[in-house]
Motif scaffolding. Structure first.
Motif, PDB file in Angstrom:
ATOM      1  N   GLU A  96       0.823  -1.211   0.000  1.00  0.00           N
ATOM      2  CA  GLU A  96       0.000   0.000   0.000  1.00  0.00           C
ATOM      3  C   GLU A  96       0.858   1.262   0.000  1.00  0.00           C
ATOM      4  O   GLU A  96       0.463   2.278  -0.536  1.00  0.00           O
ATOM      5  CB  GLU A  96      -0.987   0.012   1.163  1.00  0.00           C
ATOM      6  CG  GLU A  96      -2.252  -0.776   0.878  1.00  0.00           C
ATOM      7  CD  GLU A  96      -2.982  -0.345  -0.394  1.00  0.00           C
ATOM      8  OE1 GLU A  96      -3.251   0.858  -0.574  1.00  0.00           O
ATOM      9  OE2 GLU A  96      -3.294  -1.223  -1.212  1.00  0.00           O
ATOM     10  N   ARG A  97       2.038   1.185   0.575  1.00  0.00           N
ATOM     11  CA  ARG A  97       2.904   2.366   0.608  1.00  0.00           C
ATOM     12  C   ARG A  97       3.371   2.800  -0.772  1.00  0.00           C
ATOM     13  O   ARG A  97       3.653   3.968  -0.984  1.00  0.00           O
ATOM     14  CB  ARG A  97       4.114   2.123   1.510  1.00  0.00           C
ATOM     15  CG  ARG A  97       3.756   2.176   2.982  1.00  0.00           C
ATOM     16  CD  ARG A  97       4.993   2.213   3.824  1.00  0.00           C
ATOM     17  NE  ARG A  97       5.408   0.821   4.057  1.00  0.00           N
ATOM     18  CZ  ARG A  97       6.529   0.479   4.634  1.00  0.00           C
ATOM     19  NH1 ARG A  97       7.396   1.379   5.021  1.00  0.00           N
ATOM     20  NH2 ARG A  97       6.815  -0.793   4.848  1.00  0.00           N
ATOM     21  N   VAL A  98       3.468   1.874  -1.724  1.00  0.00           N
ATOM     22  CA  VAL A  98       3.978   2.237  -3.047  1.00  0.00           C
ATOM     23  C   VAL A  98       3.069   3.225  -3.766  1.00  0.00           C
ATOM     24  O   VAL A  98       3.484   3.855  -4.740  1.00  0.00           O
ATOM     25  CB  VAL A  98       4.235   0.998  -3.940  1.00  0.00           C
ATOM     26  CG1 VAL A  98       5.287   0.103  -3.321  1.00  0.00           C
ATOM     27  CG2 VAL A  98       2.958   0.227  -4.228  1.00  0.00           C
ATOM     28  N   PHE A  99       1.838   3.394  -3.300  1.00  0.00           N
ATOM     29  CA  PHE A  99       0.914   4.346  -3.906  1.00  0.00           C
ATOM     30  C   PHE A  99       0.995   5.737  -3.276  1.00  0.00           C
ATOM     31  O   PHE A  99       0.324   6.655  -3.735  1.00  0.00           O
ATOM     32  CB  PHE A  99      -0.525   3.822  -3.814  1.00  0.00           C
ATOM     33  CG  PHE A  99      -0.765   2.617  -4.668  1.00  0.00           C
ATOM     34  CD1 PHE A  99      -0.814   2.712  -6.050  1.00  0.00           C
ATOM     35  CD2 PHE A  99      -0.938   1.369  -4.093  1.00  0.00           C
ATOM     36  CE1 PHE A  99      -1.040   1.599  -6.842  1.00  0.00           C
ATOM     37  CE2 PHE A  99      -1.176   0.249  -4.877  1.00  0.00           C
ATOM     38  CZ  PHE A  99      -1.218   0.367  -6.256  1.00  0.00           C
ATOM     39  N   ARG A 100       1.804   5.913  -2.256  1.00  0.00           N
ATOM     40  CA  ARG A 100       1.953   7.221  -1.603  1.00  0.00           C
ATOM     41  C   ARG A 100       2.865   8.117  -2.432  1.00  0.00           C
ATOM     42  O   ARG A 100       3.886   7.664  -2.954  1.00  0.00           O
ATOM     43  CB  ARG A 100       2.545   7.072  -0.203  1.00  0.00           C
ATOM     44  CG  ARG A 100       1.629   6.378   0.758  1.00  0.00           C
ATOM     45  CD  ARG A 100       2.244   6.354   2.138  1.00  0.00           C
ATOM     46  NE  ARG A 100       1.511   5.446   2.995  1.00  0.00           N
ATOM     47  CZ  ARG A 100       1.997   4.936   4.102  1.00  0.00           C
ATOM     48  NH1 ARG A 100       3.231   5.226   4.494  1.00  0.00           N
ATOM     49  NH2 ARG A 100       1.265   4.117   4.836  1.00  0.00           N
TER      50      ARG A 100
ATOM     51  N   THR B 137       9.393   5.789  -2.540  1.00  0.00           N
ATOM     52  CA  THR B 137      10.153   5.007  -3.507  1.00  0.00           C
ATOM     53  C   THR B 137      11.176   4.140  -2.788  1.00  0.00           C
ATOM     54  O   THR B 137      11.615   4.471  -1.689  1.00  0.00           O
ATOM     55  CB  THR B 137      10.861   5.911  -4.543  1.00  0.00           C
ATOM     56  OG1 THR B 137      11.511   5.078  -5.513  1.00  0.00           O
ATOM     57  CG2 THR B 137      11.891   6.822  -3.891  1.00  0.00           C
ATOM     58  N   THR B 138      11.503   3.046  -3.418  1.00  0.00           N
ATOM     59  CA  THR B 138      12.577   2.196  -2.902  1.00  0.00           C
ATOM     60  C   THR B 138      13.755   2.202  -3.869  1.00  0.00           C
ATOM     61  O   THR B 138      14.761   1.568  -3.609  1.00  0.00           O
ATOM     62  CB  THR B 138      12.091   0.738  -2.730  1.00  0.00           C
ATOM     63  OG1 THR B 138      11.648   0.244  -3.991  1.00  0.00           O
ATOM     64  CG2 THR B 138      10.973   0.658  -1.700  1.00  0.00           C
TER      65      THR B 138
ATOM     66  N   SER C  40      11.509   9.020  -8.061  1.00  0.00           N
ATOM     67  CA  SER C  40      10.733  10.182  -7.633  1.00  0.00           C
ATOM     68  C   SER C  40       9.514   9.792  -6.793  1.00  0.00           C
ATOM     69  O   SER C  40       8.990  10.614  -6.051  1.00  0.00           O
ATOM     70  CB  SER C  40      10.253  10.976  -8.851  1.00  0.00           C
ATOM     71  OG  SER C  40       9.357  10.196  -9.620  1.00  0.00           O
ATOM     72  N   GLY C  41       9.039   8.567  -6.935  1.00  0.00           N
ATOM     73  CA  GLY C  41       7.877   8.140  -6.171  1.00  0.00           C
ATOM     74  C   GLY C  41       6.580   8.762  -6.627  1.00  0.00           C
ATOM     75  O   GLY C  41       5.648   8.908  -5.842  1.00  0.00           O
TER      76      GLY C  41
END
Length: 81
Positions: free
Chosen positions: A17-21, A25-26, A31-32
């Motif tokens: 779920e964090r990848v949609f914030r 980015t990892t 840029s995320g």
């Protein structure tokens, strides 16, 4: 429905779920904004974007969009001059 699959390293469950914030980015130098923008755009069209992932086996993105309904009660015309 559109499914997009890869055979990459996958996304750990605690990050799904964090990848949609925005700006999450990892990736070094990432840029995320990619998945944030994709989900926001799809939701603005009445759809959904979800991910299923297993580490070391890959990720599947599922995009669901509503079917457009054509309004045939109004007449339209087009002319070129």
């Amino acid at each position: 429905v559109v499914l997009i699959r890869d055979q990459g390293t996958g996304i750990p469950a605690d990050q799904l779920e964090r990848v949609f914030r925005l700006h999450y980015t990892t990736k070094p130098g990432g840029s995320g904004i990619g998945l944030f923008t994709a989900r926001s755009t799809i939701e603005a069209m009445g759809g959904t974007l979800t991910l299923q992932s297993s580490e070391m086996t890959g990720t599947t993105a599922r995009i669901e969009l509503p079917i457009a309904v054509l309004d045939t009660t109004t007449e339209t015309s087009c002319s070129m001059s």
